[in-house]
Design a protein around this motif. Structure first.
Motif, PDB file in Angstrom:
ATOM      1  N   UNK A 127     -16.082  24.467  54.696  1.00 43.96           N
ATOM      2  CA  UNK A 127     -16.781  24.566  53.420  1.00 43.96           C
ATOM      3  C   UNK A 127     -18.258  24.911  53.564  1.00 43.96           C
ATOM      4  N   UNK A 128     -18.898  24.418  54.610  1.00 45.53           N
ATOM      5  CA  UNK A 128     -20.320  24.705  54.807  1.00 45.53           C
ATOM      6  C   UNK A 128     -20.529  26.196  55.077  1.00 45.53           C
ATOM      7  N   UNK A 129     -19.732  26.751  55.960  1.00 44.46           N
ATOM      8  CA  UNK A 129     -19.847  28.184  56.262  1.00 44.46           C
ATOM      9  C   UNK A 129     -19.514  29.024  55.040  1.00 44.46           C
ATOM     10  N   UNK A 130     -18.508  28.614  54.306  1.00 45.38           N
ATOM     11  CA  UNK A 130     -18.096  29.321  53.097  1.00 45.38           C
ATOM     12  C   UNK A 130     -19.249  29.381  52.094  1.00 45.38           C
ATOM     13  N   UNK A 131     -19.861  28.213  51.796  1.00 43.64           N
ATOM     14  CA  UNK A 131     -20.967  28.158  50.834  1.00 43.64           C
ATOM     15  C   UNK A 131     -22.165  28.970  51.310  1.00 43.64           C
ATOM     16  N   UNK A 132     -22.488  28.841  52.585  1.00 44.67           N
ATOM     17  CA  UNK A 132     -23.642  29.555  53.132  1.00 44.67           C
ATOM     18  C   UNK A 132     -23.461  31.067  53.030  1.00 44.67           C
ATOM     19  N   UNK A 133     -22.254  31.537  53.307  1.00 45.43           N
ATOM     20  CA  UNK A 133     -21.993  32.979  53.234  1.00 45.43           C
ATOM     21  C   UNK A 133     -22.093  33.476  51.801  1.00 45.43           C
ATOM     22  N   UNK A 134     -21.526  32.738  50.859  1.00 44.12           N
ATOM     23  CA  UNK A 134     -21.608  33.154  49.459  1.00 44.12           C
ATOM     24  C   UNK A 134     -23.051  33.216  48.981  1.00 44.12           C
ATOM     25  N   UNK A 135     -23.861  32.258  49.389  1.00 42.08           N
ATOM     26  CA  UNK A 135     -25.274  32.262  48.983  1.00 42.08           C
ATOM     27  C   UNK A 135     -26.015  33.470  49.542  1.00 42.08           C
ATOM     28  N   UNK A 136     -25.539  33.983  50.672  1.00 48.72           N
ATOM     29  CA  UNK A 136     -26.251  35.083  51.320  1.00 48.72           C
ATOM     30  C   UNK A 136     -25.647  36.457  51.115  1.00 48.72           C
ATOM     31  N   UNK A 137     -24.707  36.598  50.180  1.00 48.92           N
ATOM     32  CA  UNK A 137     -24.026  37.886  50.016  1.00 48.92           C
ATOM     33  C   UNK A 137     -24.962  39.018  49.622  1.00 48.92           C
ATOM     34  N   UNK A 138     -26.092  38.677  49.007  1.00 51.19           N
ATOM     35  CA  UNK A 138     -27.044  39.725  48.623  1.00 51.19           C
ATOM     36  C   UNK A 138     -27.894  40.179  49.807  1.00 51.19           C
ATOM     37  N   UNK A 139     -27.792  39.486  50.926  1.00 55.91           N
ATOM     38  CA  UNK A 139     -28.594  39.814  52.104  1.00 55.91           C
ATOM     39  C   UNK A 139     -27.832  40.792  53.015  1.00 55.91           C
ATOM     40  N   UNK A 140     -28.476  41.868  53.435  1.00 56.31           N
ATOM     41  CA  UNK A 140     -27.799  42.859  54.288  1.00 56.31           C
ATOM     42  C   UNK A 140     -27.227  42.273  55.569  1.00 56.31           C
ATOM     43  N   UNK A 141     -27.933  41.277  56.151  1.00 58.94           N
ATOM     44  CA  UNK A 141     -27.434  40.719  57.406  1.00 58.94           C
ATOM     45  C   UNK A 141     -26.130  39.950  57.214  1.00 58.94           C
ATOM     46  N   UNK A 142     -25.949  39.349  56.049  1.00 56.85           N
ATOM     47  CA  UNK A 142     -24.690  38.660  55.770  1.00 56.85           C
ATOM     48  C   UNK A 142     -23.541  39.655  55.702  1.00 56.85           C
ATOM     49  N   UNK A 143     -23.749  40.753  54.994  1.00 61.48           N
ATOM     50  CA  UNK A 143     -22.717  41.785  54.896  1.00 61.48           C
ATOM     51  C   UNK A 143     -22.449  42.394  56.270  1.00 61.48           C
ATOM     52  N   UNK A 144     -23.506  42.596  57.056  1.00 61.77           N
ATOM     53  CA  UNK A 144     -23.305  43.137  58.406  1.00 61.77           C
ATOM     54  C   UNK A 144     -22.435  42.212  59.240  1.00 61.77           C
ATOM     55  N   UNK A 145     -22.647  40.904  59.096  1.00 60.38           N
ATOM     56  CA  UNK A 145     -21.828  39.954  59.841  1.00 60.38           C
ATOM     57  C   UNK A 145     -20.361  40.044  59.456  1.00 60.38           C
TER      58      UNK A 145
END
Length: 319
Positions: A127-145
């Protein structure tokens, strides 16, 4: 290279969705009229607001040359299942990131099994990773990951809510106005709210004087008010004052269906012949009945309840 598949041709949704009147003495004695916008009948695998929100995103993904959709959701996510079905229909691969790493070792529930049946690859995150990723979806580095793991993909947030999805939901109102050309003061269009996209689209498209009422299905979700306002700012460049969210009919939290809510749904089915989906639709309808005749739905109100999805084929959580 062949042209992209037209999602509307591939999926052949039933549009416009039917509108039906509900005759109920409990509402009539309070001076409230109820209609059902049967978006649950739009498509058997991509029903209701899922089609409305997915259609513009599917077109964008195909127009941009993507071969894969990636999205997020919970164990019984209608959105996960709809993306899997829609992707299969238009020839796109699909990945569903599911909240809860413990589910990887559990037997698949009917919803996730159906998603896999459409060819979706499931990934189960804590759940922690899930929430963190959703919060960062607007960030290019998140999408790159995400793309390092799954390759180039069109990323949809949880619930499929973005500006394109909200704009897709405006078609609900276009169809309602065609059926009810006198829509205006006294009209209230009601929908369940999980992420806010459908409510945002409805409110933005309503004729002058009509109002939108959203019913939050998540406990403690005051943030949804900000999400809807943000969608309006980003999608329409303005705010709207014709909507509100009820935060008192969540039934104890997302996915929870207390006994009294299940009893209400069973009673509604017995009286009106409609099997009611519990986690969203039942909460929305219960709110309408509770508010009917009061300040928020005063006598003379004509309420159109958007039935966003069908009842589960088998019991879901909390039932």
């Amino acid at each position: 290279m062949s042209p992209p598949v037209d999602p509307a041709v591939a999926l052949a949704p039933r549009l416009p969705s039917p509108l039906q009147r509900v005759c109920d003495e409990r509402l009539a004695e309070r001076g409230v009229e109820l209609w059902l916008k049967r978006d649950d009948l739009v498509h058997p695998a991509v029903p209701g607001n899922k089609w409305r929100k997915l259609a513009p995103n599917l077109k964008a993904a195909l127009d941009q040359g993507h071969a894969r959709l990636l999205t997020f959701g919970g164990a019984y996510s209608n959105h996960i299942r709809a993306v899997a079905a829609a992707g299969a229909a238009v020839g796109l691969g699909t990945v569903g990131v599911v909240r809860g790493d413990e589910l990887a070792r559990a037997e698949r529930n009917w919803s996730l099994a159906r998603a896999e049946g459409y060819g979706m690859e499931l990934a189960f995150w804590d759940r922690a990773r899930f929430r963190e990723t959703l919060r960062g979806l607007a960030e290019p580095e998140t999408v790159r990951g995400l793309e390092e793991r799954w390759g180039r993909c069109y990323v949809l947030p949880e619930g499929g809510t973005n500006v394109a999805a909200a704009r897709g939901a405006t078609e609900i109102v276009s169809e309602l106005v065609a059926d009810l050309p006198d829509m205006g003061p006294g009209d209230v269009v009601c929908c369940a709210v999980g992420t806010g996209g459908t409510l945002a689209g409805i409110a933005a498209a309503l004729p002058e004087g009509a109002r939108a009422l959203g019913v939050a299905v998540v406990k403690g979700a005051r943030y949804l008010d900000g999400e809807v306002a943000s969608l309006h700012e980003r999608g329409w460049g303005r705010t709207f004052a014709n909507w509100r969210i009820d935060h008192d009919h969540h039934g104890g939290g997302y996915g929870r269906v207390p006994a009294e809510l299940a009893a209400f749904a069973e009673d509604f089915q017995a009286l009106h012949g409609l099997a009611v989906e519990r986690r969203y639709v039942a909460k929305m309808l219960r709110c309408v009945y509770d508010l009917a005749g009061g300040e928020r739905l005063p006598p003379g109100s004509r309420v159109t309840a958007v039935i966003t999805g069908p009842a589960d084929p088998v019991p879901g959580p909390g039932r």
